[in-house]
Scaffold this motif. Sequence first.
Motif, PDB file in Angstrom:
ATOM      1  N   ILE A  44      62.909  40.493  49.531  1.00 15.06           N
ATOM      2  CA  ILE A  44      62.145  39.362  49.004  1.00 15.06           C
ATOM      3  C   ILE A  44      62.164  39.464  47.493  1.00 15.06           C
ATOM      4  O   ILE A  44      61.992  40.531  46.924  1.00 15.06           O
ATOM      5  N   ALA A  45      62.380  38.350  46.842  1.00 11.78           N
ATOM      6  CA  ALA A  45      62.430  38.362  45.388  1.00 11.78           C
ATOM      7  C   ALA A  45      61.105  38.862  44.833  1.00 11.78           C
ATOM      8  O   ALA A  45      60.043  38.466  45.278  1.00 11.78           O
ATOM      9  N   ASN A  46      61.162  39.749  43.848  1.00 14.23           N
ATOM     10  CA  ASN A  46      59.959  40.303  43.253  1.00 14.23           C
ATOM     11  C   ASN A  46      59.404  39.306  42.253  1.00 14.23           C
ATOM     12  O   ASN A  46      59.994  39.057  41.207  1.00 14.23           O
ATOM     13  N   ARG A  47      58.281  38.779  42.554  1.00 20.16           N
ATOM     14  CA  ARG A  47      57.687  37.744  41.709  1.00 20.16           C
ATOM     15  C   ARG A  47      56.411  38.286  41.067  1.00 20.16           C
ATOM     16  O   ARG A  47      55.331  37.738  41.254  1.00 20.16           O
ATOM     17  N   ASP A  48      56.548  39.390  40.332  1.00 26.04           N
ATOM     18  CA  ASP A  48      55.372  40.006  39.727  1.00 26.04           C
ATOM     19  C   ASP A  48      54.695  39.049  38.747  1.00 26.04           C
ATOM     20  O   ASP A  48      53.474  39.006  38.649  1.00 26.04           O
ATOM     21  N   GLY A  49      55.517  38.314  38.000  1.00 26.67           N
ATOM     22  CA  GLY A  49      54.934  37.362  37.064  1.00 26.67           C
ATOM     23  C   GLY A  49      54.135  36.300  37.787  1.00 26.67           C
ATOM     24  O   GLY A  49      53.023  35.950  37.382  1.00 26.67           O
ATOM     25  N   ASP A  50      54.702  35.774  38.884  1.00 27.69           N
ATOM     26  CA  ASP A  50      53.990  34.759  39.658  1.00 27.69           C
ATOM     27  C   ASP A  50      52.725  35.328  40.276  1.00 27.69           C
ATOM     28  O   ASP A  50      51.692  34.665  40.329  1.00 27.69           O
ATOM     29  N   GLU A  51      52.814  36.582  40.740  1.00 25.90           N
ATOM     30  CA  GLU A  51      51.637  37.202  41.341  1.00 25.90           C
ATOM     31  C   GLU A  51      50.537  37.378  40.320  1.00 25.90           C
ATOM     32  O   GLU A  51      49.352  37.186  40.610  1.00 25.90           O
ATOM     33  N   ALA A  52      50.916  37.735  39.087  1.00 31.10           N
ATOM     34  CA  ALA A  52      49.915  37.890  38.033  1.00 31.10           C
ATOM     35  C   ALA A  52      49.241  36.563  37.743  1.00 31.10           C
ATOM     36  O   ALA A  52      48.031  36.492  37.535  1.00 31.10           O
ATOM     37  N   VAL A  53      50.041  35.485  37.733  1.00 31.04           N
ATOM     38  CA  VAL A  53      49.470  34.154  37.505  1.00 31.04           C
ATOM     39  C   VAL A  53      48.522  33.781  38.634  1.00 31.04           C
ATOM     40  O   VAL A  53      47.433  33.251  38.420  1.00 31.04           O
ATOM     41  N   ASP A  54      48.945  34.086  39.884  1.00 29.96           N
ATOM     42  CA  ASP A  54      48.099  33.778  41.031  1.00 29.96           C
ATOM     43  C   ASP A  54      46.782  34.538  40.969  1.00 29.96           C
ATOM     44  O   ASP A  54      45.718  33.993  41.248  1.00 29.96           O
ATOM     45  N   VAL A  55      46.859  35.827  40.610  1.00 28.79           N
ATOM     46  CA  VAL A  55      45.640  36.629  40.523  1.00 28.79           C
ATOM     47  C   VAL A  55      44.718  36.082  39.437  1.00 28.79           C
ATOM     48  O   VAL A  55      43.504  35.984  39.616  1.00 28.79           O
ATOM     49  N   GLY A  56      45.321  35.723  38.303  1.00 28.58           N
ATOM     50  CA  GLY A  56      44.516  35.156  37.224  1.00 28.58           C
ATOM     51  C   GLY A  56      43.868  33.839  37.616  1.00 28.58           C
ATOM     52  O   GLY A  56      42.707  33.595  37.303  1.00 28.58           O
ATOM     53  N   ALA A  57      44.639  33.000  38.308  1.00 34.41           N
ATOM     54  CA  ALA A  57      44.087  31.705  38.746  1.00 34.41           C
ATOM     55  C   ALA A  57      42.972  31.904  39.759  1.00 34.41           C
ATOM     56  O   ALA A  57      41.952  31.206  39.727  1.00 34.41           O
ATOM     57  N   THR A  58      43.152  32.872  40.654  1.00 33.51           N
ATOM     58  CA  THR A  58      42.118  33.154  41.646  1.00 33.51           C
ATOM     59  C   THR A  58      40.849  33.664  40.976  1.00 33.51           C
ATOM     60  O   THR A  58      39.734  33.254  41.325  1.00 33.51           O
ATOM     61  N   ALA A  59      41.007  34.558  39.996  1.00 39.39           N
ATOM     62  CA  ALA A  59      39.842  35.090  39.284  1.00 39.39           C
ATOM     63  C   ALA A  59      39.114  33.980  38.532  1.00 39.39           C
ATOM     64  O   ALA A  59      37.881  33.934  38.515  1.00 39.39           O
ATOM     65  N   ALA A  60      39.886  33.072  37.905  1.00 39.94           N
ATOM     66  CA  ALA A  60      39.269  31.959  37.176  1.00 39.94           C
ATOM     67  C   ALA A  60      38.516  31.036  38.129  1.00 39.94           C
ATOM     68  O   ALA A  60      37.425  30.556  37.812  1.00 39.94           O
ATOM     69  N   ALA A  61      39.099  30.796  39.305  1.00 38.87           N
ATOM     70  CA  ALA A  61      38.434  29.938  40.290  1.00 38.87           C
ATOM     71  C   ALA A  61      37.144  30.586  40.793  1.00 38.87           C
ATOM     72  O   ALA A  61      36.122  29.915  40.965  1.00 38.87           O
ATOM     73  N   GLN A  62      37.181  31.906  41.017  1.00 37.63           N
ATOM     74  CA  GLN A  62      35.975  32.610  41.445  1.00 37.63           C
ATOM     75  C   GLN A  62      34.913  32.590  40.362  1.00 37.63           C
ATOM     76  O   GLN A  62      33.722  32.456  40.647  1.00 37.63           O
ATOM     77  N   GLU A  63      35.344  32.716  39.112  1.00 40.81           N
ATOM     78  CA  GLU A  63      34.408  32.663  37.988  1.00 40.81           C
ATOM     79  C   GLU A  63      33.724  31.299  37.918  1.00 40.81           C
ATOM     80  O   GLU A  63      32.504  31.199  37.748  1.00 40.81           O
ATOM     81  N   THR A  64      34.517  30.240  38.065  1.00 41.71           N
ATOM     82  CA  THR A  64      33.960  28.886  38.041  1.00 41.71           C
ATOM     83  C   THR A  64      32.988  28.673  39.190  1.00 41.71           C
ATOM     84  O   THR A  64      31.917  28.083  39.014  1.00 41.71           O
ATOM     85  N   ALA A  65      33.349  29.159  40.382  1.00 44.19           N
ATOM     86  CA  ALA A  65      32.460  29.024  41.541  1.00 44.19           C
ATOM     87  C   ALA A  65      31.138  29.751  41.308  1.00 44.19           C
ATOM     88  O   ALA A  65      30.069  29.256  41.675  1.00 44.19           O
ATOM     89  N   SER A  66      31.205  30.934  40.676  1.00 44.18           N
ATOM     90  CA  SER A  66      29.985  31.694  40.386  1.00 44.18           C
ATOM     91  C   SER A  66      29.089  30.949  39.413  1.00 44.18           C
ATOM     92  O   SER A  66      27.858  30.885  39.588  1.00 44.18           O
ATOM     93  N   LEU A  67      29.700  30.334  38.389  1.00 47.75           N
ATOM     94  CA  LEU A  67      28.916  29.571  37.418  1.00 47.75           C
ATOM     95  C   LEU A  67      28.329  28.317  38.058  1.00 47.75           C
ATOM     96  O   LEU A  67      27.207  27.907  37.734  1.00 47.75           O
ATOM     97  N   GLU A  68      29.075  27.704  38.966  1.00 49.75           N
ATOM     98  CA  GLU A  68      28.560  26.525  39.666  1.00 49.75           C
ATOM     99  C   GLU A  68      27.375  26.895  40.556  1.00 49.75           C
ATOM    100  O   GLU A  68      26.405  26.134  40.670  1.00 49.75           O
ATOM    101  N   ASP A  69      27.437  28.064  41.200  1.00 49.99           N
ATOM    102  CA  ASP A  69      26.303  28.527  42.009  1.00 49.99           C
ATOM    103  C   ASP A  69      25.078  28.766  41.125  1.00 49.99           C
ATOM    104  O   ASP A  69      23.943  28.459  41.521  1.00 49.99           O
ATOM    105  N   LEU A  70      25.318  29.314  39.946  1.00 52.25           N
ATOM    106  CA  LEU A  70      24.232  29.548  39.006  1.00 52.25           C
ATOM    107  C   LEU A  70      23.602  28.220  38.575  1.00 52.25           C
ATOM    108  O   LEU A  70      22.374  28.079  38.508  1.00 52.25           O
ATOM    109  N   GLU A  71      24.455  27.251  38.308  1.00 53.65           N
ATOM    110  CA  GLU A  71      23.979  25.919  37.919  1.00 53.65           C
ATOM    111  C   GLU A  71      23.179  25.280  39.044  1.00 53.65           C
ATOM    112  O   GLU A  71      22.130  24.668  38.808  1.00 53.65           O
ATOM    113  N   ALA A  72      23.657  25.417  40.277  1.00 54.54           N
ATOM    114  CA  ALA A  72      22.958  24.843  41.423  1.00 54.54           C
ATOM    115  C   ALA A  72      21.595  25.486  41.625  1.00 54.54           C
ATOM    116  O   ALA A  72      20.612  24.804  41.944  1.00 54.54           O
TER     117      ALA A  72
END
Length: 273
Positions: A99-127
Motif C-alpha cells: 500500500i502506498a505510504n501516505r504519511d503526509g496524508d495521514e498527518a493531514v487527516d490527524v490534524g483535521a481530526t484534531a481540529a474537528a474535535q477541538e471545534t466540537a469541544s468549544l461548541e459543547d462549551l458554548e452550549a
Amino acid sequence: MEAGNNRPIIIKRKKVIAGGGHHGGAWKVAYADFVTAMMAFFMLMWLLNATTEQQRKGIADYFSPTIPINRVSGGGAGAFGGDNIFTRETLAQSGTGGIANRDGDEAVDVGATAAAQETASLEDLEAALLGLGGESALSDNQLRHVVTRLTDEGLVIEVFDMPNAPLFYGATDTPEGVTVQILEMIARILGSVTNDVAISGHVKAETVVRLRNPAWDVSTSRAARTRLILEAASFDPDRIARITGEADRDPIVSDSSSIRNNRIEIVVLRSDL
C-alpha cells in the motif's frame, strides 16, 4: 358450367415488417443506454454527497494503481510470493509495501481530526454556557449580557453593558454584582476544558474630546479585574495567556460611542495555536 365463370383465384400475401418499419429497434437500445448512464451519473453525485472525505479517500486508494505485482517468486504459494497484498513495509523480492505510504496524508487527516474535535469541544462549551441544547448555566438576567462566537482563534465570550445595566460602576473597574456572578459561572464552566484563555477589555468612545483619554487605563484595569474574579472562582491562573486593554479602538458595532462597546472578551484559545 360455362368456361367464362372459371375465374382464377388470386391470393395476396401481405408482408408485415416488425419494429416500426425502417426505424427498427435500435433507438430502444440507445435510449436504454442513455437512461443507464444517467442513473450511474446521479448515483455518483449522490455518493459524493453522502460519503465523508475519509471514505472517498478509501475508495480512491482501492482503485489506485500503487499495489505492485511481484514478478519474482519469493518461495510462497501465493501470487505475491507468500506475502500479504496489504503489507505496508515489505513485499517479497520488491522491498516496498503493498500500500502506498501516505504519511503526509495521514498527518493531514490527524490534524483535521484534531481540529474537528477541538471545534466540537468549544461548541459543547458554548452550549453549556448559553443553553443551546437545553438549560443554560446562566439565568435570564445574566444571559442577556452574554454572546458567543466561534473564530479561528477560539471561542469568544463577550460580556457587555446593557441599557441601564452596566457591568462596572461608572468609568471604574469596580464590577456590578451581576458581573461577578457571570464571571464566576464562566470560571466554573471553563473548568471542564484545559484550554488557555485570553482576556481583553473594551470601552466605548467618548463623544467629547478630552485632554487625557482614560479609555486605555479603564479597559486595561477592567481586564485585570476580570482575571482576579476568575482566579477567585478557582480558575487556574496558569491558563491565563494574556490580558490586554483595547480602549475604544475595536468597537463591536458601527457606532463607536454605543454602550454596546463596553465589554469584556474572554477567548477560549484553541489548543493547536
